[in-house]
Write a protein that holds these residues in place. Structure first.
Motif, PDB file in Angstrom:
ATOM      1  N   ASP A   1      24.449 -15.178   4.904  1.00 33.28           N
ATOM      2  CA  ASP A   1      25.111 -15.363   3.121  1.00 33.28           C
ATOM      3  C   ASP A   1      24.935 -14.169   2.393  1.00 33.28           C
ATOM      4  O   ASP A   1      25.523 -13.510   1.828  1.00 33.28           O
ATOM      5  N   ALA A   2      23.372 -13.925   2.675  1.00 32.27           N
ATOM      6  CA  ALA A   2      22.959 -12.858   2.374  1.00 32.27           C
ATOM      7  C   ALA A   2      24.247 -11.568   2.973  1.00 32.27           C
ATOM      8  O   ALA A   2      23.844 -10.572   2.174  1.00 32.27           O
ATOM      9  N   ASP A   3      24.287 -11.170   4.215  1.00 39.71           N
ATOM     10  CA  ASP A   3      24.976 -10.313   4.980  1.00 39.71           C
ATOM     11  C   ASP A   3      26.477 -10.214   4.631  1.00 39.71           C
ATOM     12  O   ASP A   3      26.913  -9.430   4.447  1.00 39.71           O
ATOM     13  N   LEU A   4      27.067 -11.445   4.347  1.00 39.87           N
ATOM     14  CA  LEU A   4      28.389 -11.316   3.403  1.00 39.87           C
ATOM     15  C   LEU A   4      28.340 -10.822   2.032  1.00 39.87           C
ATOM     16  O   LEU A   4      29.153  -9.591   1.724  1.00 39.87           O
ATOM     17  N   LYS A   5      27.598 -11.307   1.541  1.00 41.34           N
ATOM     18  CA  LYS A   5      26.705 -10.902  -0.221  1.00 41.34           C
ATOM     19  C   LYS A   5      26.742  -9.435  -0.094  1.00 41.34           C
ATOM     20  O   LYS A   5      27.789  -8.411  -0.554  1.00 41.34           O
ATOM     21  N   THR A   6      26.156  -8.720   1.335  1.00 42.32           N
ATOM     22  CA  THR A   6      25.691  -7.354   1.035  1.00 42.32           C
ATOM     23  C   THR A   6      27.281  -6.841   1.650  1.00 42.32           C
ATOM     24  O   THR A   6      27.439  -5.708   0.891  1.00 42.32           O
ATOM     25  N   LYS A   7      27.720  -6.940   2.429  1.00 34.62           N
ATOM     26  CA  LYS A   7      29.471  -6.385   2.756  1.00 34.62           C
ATOM     27  C   LYS A   7      30.018  -6.443   1.407  1.00 34.62           C
ATOM     28  O   LYS A   7      30.903  -5.908   1.794  1.00 34.62           O
ATOM     29  N   VAL A   8      30.325  -7.898   0.899  1.00 30.48           N
ATOM     30  CA  VAL A   8      31.687  -7.794  -0.024  1.00 30.48           C
ATOM     31  C   VAL A   8      30.789  -6.566  -1.279  1.00 30.48           C
ATOM     32  O   VAL A   8      31.728  -5.670  -2.393  1.00 30.48           O
ATOM     33  N   GLU A   9      29.483  -6.739  -1.427  1.00 32.66           N
ATOM     34  CA  GLU A   9      28.725  -5.680  -2.509  1.00 32.66           C
ATOM     35  C   GLU A   9      28.933  -4.313  -2.128  1.00 32.66           C
ATOM     36  O   GLU A   9      29.481  -3.540  -3.212  1.00 32.66           O
TER      37      GLU A   9
ATOM     38  N   VAL B   1      36.923  -8.681  -2.854  1.00 33.64           N
ATOM     39  CA  VAL B   1      36.604  -9.007  -2.182  1.00 33.64           C
ATOM     40  C   VAL B   1      37.259 -10.110  -1.157  1.00 33.64           C
ATOM     41  O   VAL B   1      36.808  -9.965   0.174  1.00 33.64           O
ATOM     42  N   LYS B   2      38.319 -10.137  -1.114  1.00 34.01           N
ATOM     43  CA  LYS B   2      38.979 -11.594   0.077  1.00 34.01           C
ATOM     44  C   LYS B   2      39.158 -10.272   1.275  1.00 34.01           C
ATOM     45  O   LYS B   2      38.898 -10.693   2.676  1.00 34.01           O
ATOM     46  N   ASN B   3      39.322  -8.753   1.034  1.00 33.30           N
ATOM     47  CA  ASN B   3      39.748  -7.930   2.007  1.00 33.30           C
ATOM     48  C   ASN B   3      38.159  -7.735   2.621  1.00 33.30           C
ATOM     49  O   ASN B   3      38.433  -6.944   4.144  1.00 33.30           O
ATOM     50  N   ALA B   4      37.127  -7.537   2.143  1.00 30.21           N
ATOM     51  CA  ALA B   4      35.996  -7.605   2.347  1.00 30.21           C
ATOM     52  C   ALA B   4      35.737  -8.151   3.882  1.00 30.21           C
ATOM     53  O   ALA B   4      35.107  -7.210   4.653  1.00 30.21           O
ATOM     54  N   ASP B   5      36.004  -9.296   3.637  1.00 26.62           N
ATOM     55  CA  ASP B   5      36.234  -9.625   5.202  1.00 26.62           C
ATOM     56  C   ASP B   5      36.833 -10.585   5.095  1.00 26.62           C
ATOM     57  O   ASP B   5      36.196 -12.354   4.747  1.00 26.62           O
TER      58      ASP B   5
ATOM     59  N   VAL C   1      27.341  -9.897  -7.474  1.00 27.61           N
ATOM     60  CA  VAL C   1      28.242 -10.938  -6.190  1.00 27.61           C
ATOM     61  C   VAL C   1      27.146 -11.783  -5.978  1.00 27.61           C
ATOM     62  O   VAL C   1      25.748 -11.921  -5.829  1.00 27.61           O
ATOM     63  N   ASP C   2      27.840 -13.082  -5.752  1.00 29.87           N
ATOM     64  CA  ASP C   2      26.579 -14.566  -5.256  1.00 29.87           C
ATOM     65  C   ASP C   2      27.872 -15.093  -4.033  1.00 29.87           C
ATOM     66  O   ASP C   2      28.676 -14.877  -4.356  1.00 29.87           O
ATOM     67  N   ALA C   3      26.828 -15.285  -2.940  1.00 31.98           N
ATOM     68  CA  ALA C   3      27.475 -15.590  -1.645  1.00 31.98           C
ATOM     69  C   ALA C   3      26.851 -17.225  -1.636  1.00 31.98           C
ATOM     70  O   ALA C   3      26.206 -16.984  -1.427  1.00 31.98           O
ATOM     71  N   LYS C   4      27.116 -17.915  -1.379  1.00 31.61           N
ATOM     72  CA  LYS C   4      27.370 -19.689  -0.972  1.00 31.61           C
ATOM     73  C   LYS C   4      28.415 -19.916  -0.361  1.00 31.61           C
ATOM     74  O   LYS C   4      29.406 -20.055  -0.102  1.00 31.61           O
ATOM     75  N   ASP C   5      28.607 -20.547   1.688  1.00 31.16           N
ATOM     76  CA  ASP C   5      28.722 -20.766   2.771  1.00 31.16           C
ATOM     77  C   ASP C   5      30.370 -20.389   2.270  1.00 31.16           C
ATOM     78  O   ASP C   5      31.091 -21.171   2.691  1.00 31.16           O
TER      79      ASP C   5
END
Length: 163
Positions: free
Chosen positions: A29-37, A75-79, A49-53
């Motif tokens: 979740d932390a890595d995904l949040k960083t990627k989106v930010e 956000v959708k295109n980020a990953d 931004v918050d990421a959970k599952d």
């Protein structure tokens, strides 16, 4: 007997290979949040931004609905592989229109706005435009829109006689 051992070994090897292929590495979740930010921070550092599952939640404010939609798309295109869905809690704040309270300035603008309506008189007091006189029904809306565009506190047309 040897054939059974070979078949068993092959079956076990095949099962392990299939299991290894089907296991995909899950991003934290932390890595995904960083990627989106990183994907949205260039223009919108005030969006949280918050990421959970794999569910990304966006919060904050923007100036237009288009910006809100573009952020969700970014956000959708980020990953695309790991972002399952986006909860877009971004609020669109429209800029407040300043009302004109300077009567001197407003009087000159009202005079200009009503010059094409000779049967109408408009007075200004404390930012309120009071309209009197008479006017054809077809022209009332045009006058109202012209006076509203001056951003007074209020346009009072209750004393106007409509023909």
């Amino acid at each position: 007997m040897k054939v059974k051992k070979i078949i068993s070994a092959l079956a076990l090897t095949l099962a392990i290979a299939c299991a290894a292929v089907s296991c995909k590495s899950k991003i934290s979740d932390a890595d995904l949040k960083t990627k989106v930010e990183a994907a949205i921070s260039a223009e919108h550092s005030d969006i949280s931004v918050d990421a959970k599952d794999g569910v990304i939640t966006l919060s904050g404010t923007v100036g237009t609905d288009t910006e809100k939609q573009e952020l969700e798309k970014a956000v959708k295109n980020a990953d695309e592989k790991n972002v399952k869905s986006v909860v877009n809690n971004i609020v669109v704040e429209t800029p407040q229109i300043e009302t004109s309270t300077d009567d001197t300035d407003l009087i000159s603008k009202v005079t200009d706005a009503t010059k094409d309506f000779p049967t109408v008189k408009a007075d200004v007091k404390d930012g309120v435009i009071t309209v009197t006189g008479s006017l054809e029904q077809a022209r009332v809306q045009t006058l109202k829109m012209a006076l509203d565009a001056l951003h007074p506190k209020k346009v009072d047309m209750s004393a106007l006689t409509v023909k």
